[in-house]
Scaffold this motif. Structure first.
Motif, PDB file in Angstrom:
ATOM      1  N   ASP A   1      38.426  54.302  33.249  1.00  0.00           N
ATOM      2  CA  ASP A   1      37.261  53.848  33.979  1.00  0.00           C
ATOM      3  C   ASP A   1      37.699  53.094  35.229  1.00  0.00           C
ATOM      4  O   ASP A   1      38.795  52.549  35.291  1.00  0.00           O
ATOM      5  CB  ASP A   1      36.412  52.923  33.114  1.00  0.00           C
ATOM      6  N   GLU A   2      36.792  53.058  36.198  1.00  0.00           N
ATOM      7  CA  GLU A   2      37.029  52.242  37.387  1.00  0.00           C
ATOM      8  C   GLU A   2      36.836  50.781  37.014  1.00  0.00           C
ATOM      9  O   GLU A   2      36.034  50.451  36.138  1.00  0.00           O
ATOM     10  CB  GLU A   2      36.051  52.637  38.493  1.00  0.00           C
ATOM     11  N   PRO A   3      37.543  49.873  37.670  1.00  0.00           N
ATOM     12  CA  PRO A   3      37.367  48.450  37.352  1.00  0.00           C
ATOM     13  C   PRO A   3      35.997  47.950  37.797  1.00  0.00           C
ATOM     14  O   PRO A   3      35.403  48.485  38.736  1.00  0.00           O
ATOM     15  CB  PRO A   3      38.485  47.771  38.146  1.00  0.00           C
ATOM     16  N   LYS A   4      35.493  46.932  37.120  1.00  0.00           N
ATOM     17  CA  LYS A   4      34.252  46.292  37.530  1.00  0.00           C
ATOM     18  C   LYS A   4      34.579  45.362  38.696  1.00  0.00           C
ATOM     19  O   LYS A   4      35.470  44.527  38.597  1.00  0.00           O
ATOM     20  CB  LYS A   4      33.642  45.530  36.365  1.00  0.00           C
ATOM     21  N   ILE A   5      33.852  45.514  39.801  1.00  0.00           N
ATOM     22  CA  ILE A   5      34.149  44.788  41.035  1.00  0.00           C
ATOM     23  C   ILE A   5      33.201  43.605  41.174  1.00  0.00           C
ATOM     24  O   ILE A   5      31.994  43.748  41.035  1.00  0.00           O
ATOM     25  CB  ILE A   5      34.027  45.726  42.254  1.00  0.00           C
ATOM     26  N   ASP A   6      33.768  42.444  41.476  1.00  0.00           N
ATOM     27  CA  ASP A   6      32.974  41.247  41.746  1.00  0.00           C
ATOM     28  C   ASP A   6      32.405  41.367  43.155  1.00  0.00           C
ATOM     29  O   ASP A   6      33.155  41.520  44.120  1.00  0.00           O
ATOM     30  CB  ASP A   6      33.868  40.017  41.616  1.00  0.00           C
ATOM     31  N   ASN A   7      31.082  41.292  43.309  1.00  0.00           N
ATOM     32  CA  ASN A   7      30.448  41.479  44.608  1.00  0.00           C
ATOM     33  C   ASN A   7      30.803  40.389  45.611  1.00  0.00           C
ATOM     34  O   ASN A   7      30.820  40.643  46.813  1.00  0.00           O
ATOM     35  CB  ASN A   7      28.924  41.560  44.453  1.00  0.00           C
ATOM     36  N   SER A   8      31.093  39.184  45.144  1.00  0.00           N
ATOM     37  CA  SER A   8      31.379  38.097  46.082  1.00  0.00           C
ATOM     38  C   SER A   8      32.802  38.158  46.633  1.00  0.00           C
ATOM     39  O   SER A   8      33.045  37.732  47.755  1.00  0.00           O
ATOM     40  CB  SER A   8      31.136  36.749  45.414  1.00  0.00           C
ATOM     41  N   THR A   9      33.750  38.689  45.875  1.00  0.00           N
ATOM     42  CA  THR A   9      35.143  38.723  46.334  1.00  0.00           C
ATOM     43  C   THR A   9      35.650  40.118  46.651  1.00  0.00           C
ATOM     44  O   THR A   9      36.705  40.258  47.261  1.00  0.00           O
ATOM     45  CB  THR A   9      36.072  38.119  45.269  1.00  0.00           C
ATOM     46  N   GLN A  10      34.927  41.156  46.232  1.00  0.00           N
ATOM     47  CA  GLN A  10      35.356  42.542  46.403  1.00  0.00           C
ATOM     48  C   GLN A  10      36.714  42.803  45.759  1.00  0.00           C
ATOM     49  O   GLN A  10      37.521  43.581  46.266  1.00  0.00           O
ATOM     50  CB  GLN A  10      35.375  42.938  47.893  1.00  0.00           C
ATOM     51  N   GLU A  11      36.976  42.149  44.671  1.00  0.00           N
ATOM     52  CA  GLU A  11      38.190  42.339  43.877  1.00  0.00           C
ATOM     53  C   GLU A  11      37.774  42.611  42.435  1.00  0.00           C
ATOM     54  O   GLU A  11      36.664  42.291  42.029  1.00  0.00           O
ATOM     55  CB  GLU A  11      39.081  41.100  43.933  1.00  0.00           C
ATOM     56  N   PRO A  12      38.656  43.226  41.633  1.00  0.00           N
ATOM     57  CA  PRO A  12      38.313  43.461  40.225  1.00  0.00           C
ATOM     58  C   PRO A  12      38.034  42.150  39.494  1.00  0.00           C
ATOM     59  O   PRO A  12      38.631  41.113  39.788  1.00  0.00           O
ATOM     60  CB  PRO A  12      39.567  44.139  39.664  1.00  0.00           C
ATOM     61  N   MET A  13      37.106  42.203  38.535  1.00  0.00           N
ATOM     62  CA  MET A  13      36.790  41.034  37.722  1.00  0.00           C
ATOM     63  C   MET A  13      38.000  40.640  36.883  1.00  0.00           C
ATOM     64  O   MET A  13      38.824  41.482  36.545  1.00  0.00           O
ATOM     65  CB  MET A  13      35.613  41.342  36.788  1.00  0.00           C
ATOM     66  N   ASN A  14      38.098  39.375  36.551  1.00  0.00           N
ATOM     67  CA  ASN A  14      39.168  38.830  35.714  1.00  0.00           C
ATOM     68  C   ASN A  14      40.551  39.069  36.310  1.00  0.00           C
ATOM     69  O   ASN A  14      41.486  39.427  35.596  1.00  0.00           O
ATOM     70  CB  ASN A  14      39.095  39.383  34.288  1.00  0.00           C
ATOM     71  N   CYS A  15      40.676  38.884  37.607  1.00  0.00           N
ATOM     72  CA  CYS A  15      41.973  39.020  38.269  1.00  0.00           C
ATOM     73  C   CYS A  15      42.754  37.722  38.085  1.00  0.00           C
ATOM     74  O   CYS A  15      42.348  36.668  38.554  1.00  0.00           O
ATOM     75  CB  CYS A  15      41.767  39.307  39.755  1.00  0.00           C
ATOM     76  N   THR A  16      43.863  37.793  37.356  1.00  0.00           N
ATOM     77  CA  THR A  16      44.738  36.642  37.178  1.00  0.00           C
ATOM     78  C   THR A  16      46.168  37.069  37.472  1.00  0.00           C
ATOM     79  O   THR A  16      46.611  38.144  37.065  1.00  0.00           O
ATOM     80  CB  THR A  16      44.663  36.084  35.741  1.00  0.00           C
ATOM     81  N   ASN A  17      46.876  36.225  38.196  1.00  0.00           N
ATOM     82  CA  ASN A  17      48.273  36.502  38.574  1.00  0.00           C
ATOM     83  C   ASN A  17      48.414  37.858  39.264  1.00  0.00           C
ATOM     84  O   ASN A  17      49.337  38.616  38.979  1.00  0.00           O
ATOM     85  CB  ASN A  17      49.200  36.423  37.356  1.00  0.00           C
ATOM     86  N   HIS A  18      47.479  38.185  40.139  1.00  0.00           N
ATOM     87  CA  HIS A  18      47.483  39.429  40.922  1.00  0.00           C
ATOM     88  C   HIS A  18      47.416  40.678  40.050  1.00  0.00           C
ATOM     89  O   HIS A  18      47.869  41.748  40.447  1.00  0.00           O
ATOM     90  CB  HIS A  18      48.706  39.493  41.838  1.00  0.00           C
ATOM     91  N   THR A  19      46.869  40.551  38.830  1.00  0.00           N
ATOM     92  CA  THR A  19      46.734  41.693  37.930  1.00  0.00           C
ATOM     93  C   THR A  19      45.387  41.638  37.222  1.00  0.00           C
ATOM     94  O   THR A  19      44.971  40.578  36.762  1.00  0.00           O
ATOM     95  CB  THR A  19      47.855  41.697  36.870  1.00  0.00           C
ATOM     96  N   ALA A  20      44.727  42.783  37.154  1.00  0.00           N
ATOM     97  CA  ALA A  20      43.510  42.928  36.361  1.00  0.00           C
ATOM     98  C   ALA A  20      43.735  44.096  35.409  1.00  0.00           C
ATOM     99  O   ALA A  20      44.576  44.970  35.662  1.00  0.00           O
ATOM    100  CB  ALA A  20      42.306  43.197  37.256  1.00  0.00           C
ATOM    101  N   TYR A  21      43.006  44.115  34.303  1.00  0.00           N
ATOM    102  CA  TYR A  21      43.195  45.161  33.299  1.00  0.00           C
ATOM    103  C   TYR A  21      41.927  45.994  33.171  1.00  0.00           C
ATOM    104  O   TYR A  21      40.828  45.459  33.075  1.00  0.00           O
ATOM    105  CB  TYR A  21      43.572  44.547  31.946  1.00  0.00           C
ATOM    106  N   VAL A  22      42.097  47.324  33.184  1.00  0.00           N
ATOM    107  CA  VAL A  22      40.991  48.262  33.105  1.00  0.00           C
ATOM    108  C   VAL A  22      41.083  49.001  31.769  1.00  0.00           C
ATOM    109  O   VAL A  22      42.166  49.415  31.349  1.00  0.00           O
ATOM    110  CB  VAL A  22      41.058  49.283  34.265  1.00  0.00           C
ATOM    111  N   GLN A  23      39.934  49.179  31.120  1.00  0.00           N
ATOM    112  CA  GLN A  23      39.902  49.894  29.846  1.00  0.00           C
ATOM    113  C   GLN A  23      40.190  51.374  30.068  1.00  0.00           C
ATOM    114  O   GLN A  23      39.662  51.983  30.999  1.00  0.00           O
ATOM    115  CB  GLN A  23      38.532  49.779  29.196  1.00  0.00           C
ATOM    116  N   CYS A  24      41.014  51.940  29.233  1.00  0.00           N
ATOM    117  CA  CYS A  24      41.291  53.373  29.269  1.00  0.00           C
ATOM    118  C   CYS A  24      40.807  53.989  27.959  1.00  0.00           C
ATOM    119  O   CYS A  24      41.197  53.561  26.873  1.00  0.00           O
ATOM    120  CB  CYS A  24      42.781  53.636  29.451  1.00  0.00           C
TER     121      CYS A  24
END
Length: 149
Positions: free
Chosen positions: A1-24
């Protein structure tokens, strides 16, 4: 799946340490063995694993605002104040943007994203997708010796 994008930051949700995780989700009727040798048949509805994707850390500094401040109020140092460089902002204010030359140079540096926020974060850019990255050579870069036939 595509990552869920935060509308305020235009980055994937739950981005920590420059990494986000997407469900496969594996396709239906795929059989996998885990590290213990146990087989599992997927139906296509359950999460098989989480894929790490790169993301940028942002702290609320807008790229459009920084460029607009640099273009229209750069001679007053407003761009440097906005980005968190108060000493340079005050210096530009007192010298009227270094007689205009410093304002032009700062506009170019901010437009090319060479100068960013002082806290080391990235700009918020109004779209999610491919981005340019600046390639650099540091002491940790490995240079392979070229061999000639």
């Amino acid at each position: 799946d595509e990552p869920k994008i935060d509308n305020s930051t235009q980055e994937p949700m739950n981005c920590t340490n420059h990494t986000a995780y997407v469900q496969c989700l594996p396709a239906p009727n795929i059989t996998c063995k885990d590290h213990l040798g146990v087989e599992k048949v997927f139906t296509g509805q359950e999460v098989g694993f989480y894929k790490p994707i790169a993301c940028r850390s942002v702290n609320g500094y807008s790229y459009k605002v920084a460029v607009a401040l640099s273009l229209f109020l750069g001679w007053l140092g407003a761009d440097r104040f906005y980005l968190g460089y108060p000493a340079l902002g005050l210096l530009k204010f007192c010298t009227v943007g270094f007689c205009g030359i410093g304002s032009l140079i700062d506009f170019i540096l901010i437009s090319m994203q060479i100068v960013g926020p002082s806290d080391g974060s990235s700009y918020i850019i109004d779209y999610y997708g491919a981005r340019l990255t600046r390639l650099t050579i540091t002491n940790a870069t490995f240079r392979k010796m070229q061999t000639y036939p």
